[in-house]
Design an enzyme around this catalytic site. Structure first.
Site, PDB file in Angstrom:
ATOM      1  N   ARG A  35       0.855  -1.178   0.000  1.00 32.36           N
ATOM      2  CA  ARG A  35       0.000   0.000   0.000  1.00 32.36           C
ATOM      3  C   ARG A  35       0.895   1.233   0.000  1.00 32.36           C
ATOM      4  O   ARG A  35       1.965   1.229   0.621  1.00 32.36           O
ATOM      5  CB  ARG A  35      -0.915   0.035   1.243  1.00 32.36           C
ATOM      6  N   HIS A  88      -1.431   0.648  -9.597  1.00 33.64           N
ATOM      7  CA  HIS A  88      -2.094  -0.361  -8.761  1.00 33.64           C
ATOM      8  C   HIS A  88      -2.646  -1.503  -9.631  1.00 33.64           C
ATOM      9  O   HIS A  88      -3.832  -1.828  -9.566  1.00 33.64           O
ATOM     10  CB  HIS A  88      -3.212   0.274  -7.927  1.00 33.64           C
TER      11      HIS A  88
HETATM   12  P1  NAI Z   1      -1.344 -11.634   4.282  1.00 31.76           P
HETATM   13  O1  NAI Z   1      -2.287 -11.258   5.367  1.00 31.76           O
HETATM   14  O2  NAI Z   1      -1.327 -13.025   3.773  1.00 31.76           O
HETATM   15  O3  NAI Z   1       0.154 -11.277   4.748  1.00 31.76           O
HETATM   16  C1  NAI Z   1       0.506 -10.100   5.420  1.00 31.76           C
HETATM   17  C2  NAI Z   1       1.697 -10.433   6.297  1.00 31.76           C
HETATM   18  O4  NAI Z   1       2.138  -9.229   6.914  1.00 31.76           O
HETATM   19  C3  NAI Z   1       1.364 -11.432   7.428  1.00 31.76           C
HETATM   20  O5  NAI Z   1       2.301 -12.481   7.418  1.00 31.76           O
HETATM   21  C4  NAI Z   1       1.460 -10.580   8.699  1.00 31.76           C
HETATM   22  O6  NAI Z   1       1.913 -11.331   9.811  1.00 31.76           O
HETATM   23  C5  NAI Z   1       2.455  -9.524   8.276  1.00 31.76           C
HETATM   24  N1  NAI Z   1       2.375  -8.298   9.047  1.00 31.76           N
HETATM   25  C6  NAI Z   1       1.274  -7.615   9.410  1.00 31.76           C
HETATM   26  N2  NAI Z   1       1.611  -6.511  10.097  1.00 31.76           N
HETATM   27  C7  NAI Z   1       2.965  -6.519  10.160  1.00 31.76           C
HETATM   28  C8  NAI Z   1       3.922  -5.644  10.745  1.00 31.76           C
HETATM   29  N3  NAI Z   1       3.551  -4.543  11.406  1.00 31.76           N
HETATM   30  N4  NAI Z   1       5.244  -5.950  10.625  1.00 31.76           N
HETATM   31  C9  NAI Z   1       5.618  -7.076   9.976  1.00 31.76           C
HETATM   32  N5  NAI Z   1       4.756  -7.955   9.416  1.00 31.76           N
HETATM   33  C10 NAI Z   1       3.459  -7.656   9.500  1.00 31.76           C
HETATM   34  O7  NAI Z   1      -1.602 -10.586   3.121  1.00 31.76           O
HETATM   35  P2  NAI Z   1      -1.203 -10.730   1.586  1.00 31.76           P
HETATM   36  O8  NAI Z   1      -2.306 -11.398   0.850  1.00 31.76           O
HETATM   37  O9  NAI Z   1       0.160 -11.269   1.465  1.00 31.76           O
HETATM   38  O10 NAI Z   1      -1.227  -9.202   1.133  1.00 31.76           O
HETATM   39  C11 NAI Z   1      -0.310  -8.248   1.652  1.00 31.76           C
HETATM   40  C12 NAI Z   1      -0.747  -6.852   1.243  1.00 31.76           C
HETATM   41  O11 NAI Z   1      -0.601  -6.694  -0.162  1.00 31.76           O
HETATM   42  C13 NAI Z   1      -2.257  -6.556   1.468  1.00 31.76           C
HETATM   43  O12 NAI Z   1      -2.498  -6.147   2.805  1.00 31.76           O
HETATM   44  C14 NAI Z   1      -2.531  -5.465   0.485  1.00 31.76           C
HETATM   45  O13 NAI Z   1      -2.341  -4.212   1.112  1.00 31.76           O
HETATM   46  C15 NAI Z   1      -1.453  -5.646  -0.587  1.00 31.76           C
HETATM   47  N6  NAI Z   1      -2.059  -6.027  -1.876  1.00 31.76           N
HETATM   48  C16 NAI Z   1      -1.756  -5.278  -2.975  1.00 31.76           C
HETATM   49  C17 NAI Z   1      -2.305  -5.590  -4.207  1.00 31.76           C
HETATM   50  C18 NAI Z   1      -1.954  -4.814  -5.442  1.00 31.76           C
HETATM   51  O14 NAI Z   1      -2.626  -4.979  -6.484  1.00 31.76           O
HETATM   52  N7  NAI Z   1      -0.941  -3.978  -5.439  1.00 31.76           N
HETATM   53  C19 NAI Z   1      -3.249  -6.683  -4.349  1.00 31.76           C
HETATM   54  C20 NAI Z   1      -3.443  -7.460  -3.137  1.00 31.76           C
HETATM   55  C21 NAI Z   1      -2.875  -7.110  -1.952  1.00 31.76           C
END
Ligand code: NAI
Length: 340
Positions: A235, A296
């Site tokens: 993000r 994005h």
């Molecule tokens: P996920 O929930 O599987 O993984 C997120 C990871 O971040 C988890 O392992 C969690 O423990 C860790 N985490 C959370 N807060 C943290 C912190 N303060 N410090 C360190 N680690 C922390 O989510 P996923 O599916 O991998 O997606 C990640 C992000 O990617 C989403 O939240 C979204 O913002 C972004 N995204 C972007 C897209 C795009 O088109 N550019 C599309 C889909 C998601």
């Protein structure tokens, strides 16, 4: 159910309509983003469907609630644009698509790395201008380089596996480390400081929360290895864009690949060609030859769009039938994230 679909673009309309053949909801598509001002379009709709750059704040939720809306279905994994506390108070359920294709996003992150490293964006423009010289296009072998993966959830893990395939050394950071990455890829969980010090490439895959807002600020940038390549498909607000501009101007940051930008709302997904870009920070970022900005689009694959549409419409169906909402997201989950 009658579903008001906001911030509709041709690509997701096609995917939603194709998936809806299996569900039979009545989909009404609106081009505007969902905000407090546009929420009245959803008057009389029990369900609304929202995209990443909508602003589902308290005012928008109050307006939706007054119009009879009881379900907000997000066509995204991220839910940082929704006031979940207010939604909970109003009894509006919020569902998301937690996983639609981690590969789509991870592969785009790697595409940014490859393009920036081998200057594909510059080479493409050069050759089209019949300039076949190579000066200024020197890249580096990915093999043997150190990649810092910040956030090793679904997308971070998919990215780690691709970089492992390139022969990269993996340093990871996550609040909930996953031992499988260490076991299967030889990755090491280390502190952010170590990643800043050692990573040649740093890729961000954490969600945007109050704790990760401007995670990459001037202090973090200063600690990074000179010449580091910074990739953000998470993000926009994970990075302080002004601080990044400073670090790019000084030459400390070698390259930046940004699929997200902190002020992208109202700009990304829109066609501004022929208009004057009012955002000076974005405009400055776009002047650097070593910065690649995409709008994005990391999620934008056929597979991901199909999965987003299918999960969204199946959640709407579950809501309609009073079945459990497996993809519901609640304020408590955000305030106390589950530890794996
Ligand atoms: P996920 O929930 O599987 O993984 C997120 C990871 O971040 C988890 O392992 C969690 O423990 C860790 N985490 C959370 N807060 C943290 C912190 N303060 N410090 C360190 N680690 C922390 O989510 P996923 O599916 O991998 O997606 C990640 C992000 O990617 C989403 O939240 C979204 O913002 C972004 N995204 C972007 C897209 C795009 O088109 N550019 C599309 C889909 C998601």
């Amino acid at each position: 159910m009658r579903l008001a679909v906001f911030d509709t673009h041709r690509f997701d309309r096609e995917a939603m309509e194709a998936a809806n053949a299996r569900y039979g909801h009545t989909l009404v598509f609106f081009e505007p983003r969902l905000t407090a001002q546009t929420a009245q379009l959803a008057q009389g709709f029990t369900g609304v469907c929202s995209f990443v750059n909508d602003k589902v704040d308290a005012a928008a939720l109050e307006a939706l609630h007054a119009g009879g809306t009881r379900l907000v279905a997000l066509r995204s994994a991220g839910y940082n644009h929704v006031d979940l506390v207010t939604a909970g108070r109003l009894g509006i359920k919020v569902v998301r698509v937690p996983e639609y294709s981690p590969y789509a996003v991870a592969e785009h992150a790697v595409a940014l790395v490859l393009a920036l490293n081998r200057r594909i964006h510059q080479a493409y423009a050069r050759v089209r201008d019949w300039n076949f010289s190579l000066d200024g296009l020197v890249g580096f072998d990915l093999h043997g380089k150190t990649v810092g993966v910040v956030g090793t959830g679904r997308i971070g893990q998919a990215a780690a596996r691709i970089f492992h395939g390139f022969g990269c050394r993996l340093l990871c950071f996550d609040v909930a480390p996953d031992a499988t990455l260490e076991r299967e890829l030889g990755a090491r969980y280390v502190t952010l400081e170590t990643i800043y010090r050692e990573a040649d490439i740093l890729t961000l895959h954490v969600p945007l929360t109050p704790g990760t807002h401007h995670l990459i600020d001037a202090t973090a940038l200063e600690k990074m290895k000179p010449g580091v390549m910074l990739i953000n498909t998470g993000r926009g607000a994970l990075i302080d864009s002004r601080a990044l501009i400073g670090a790019l101007k000084s030459g400390h940051i070698g390259a930046a690949g940004l699929d997200v930008y902190e002020e992208e709302e109202g700009v990304f997904f829109q066609d501004f060609s022929g208009k004057v870009l009012q955002d000076d920070v974005l405009a400055r970022l776009l002047t650097f030859p070593n910065v690649l900005v995409t709008s994005h689009q990391a999620f934008l694959t056929r597979e991901a769009l199909g999965n987003i549409a299918d999960t969204t419409l199946s959640s709407v169906q579950a809501f309609e039938r009073g079945a459990p909402l497996v993809h519901e997201v609640k304020a408590e989950q955000v305030l106390r994230p589950p530890v794996r």
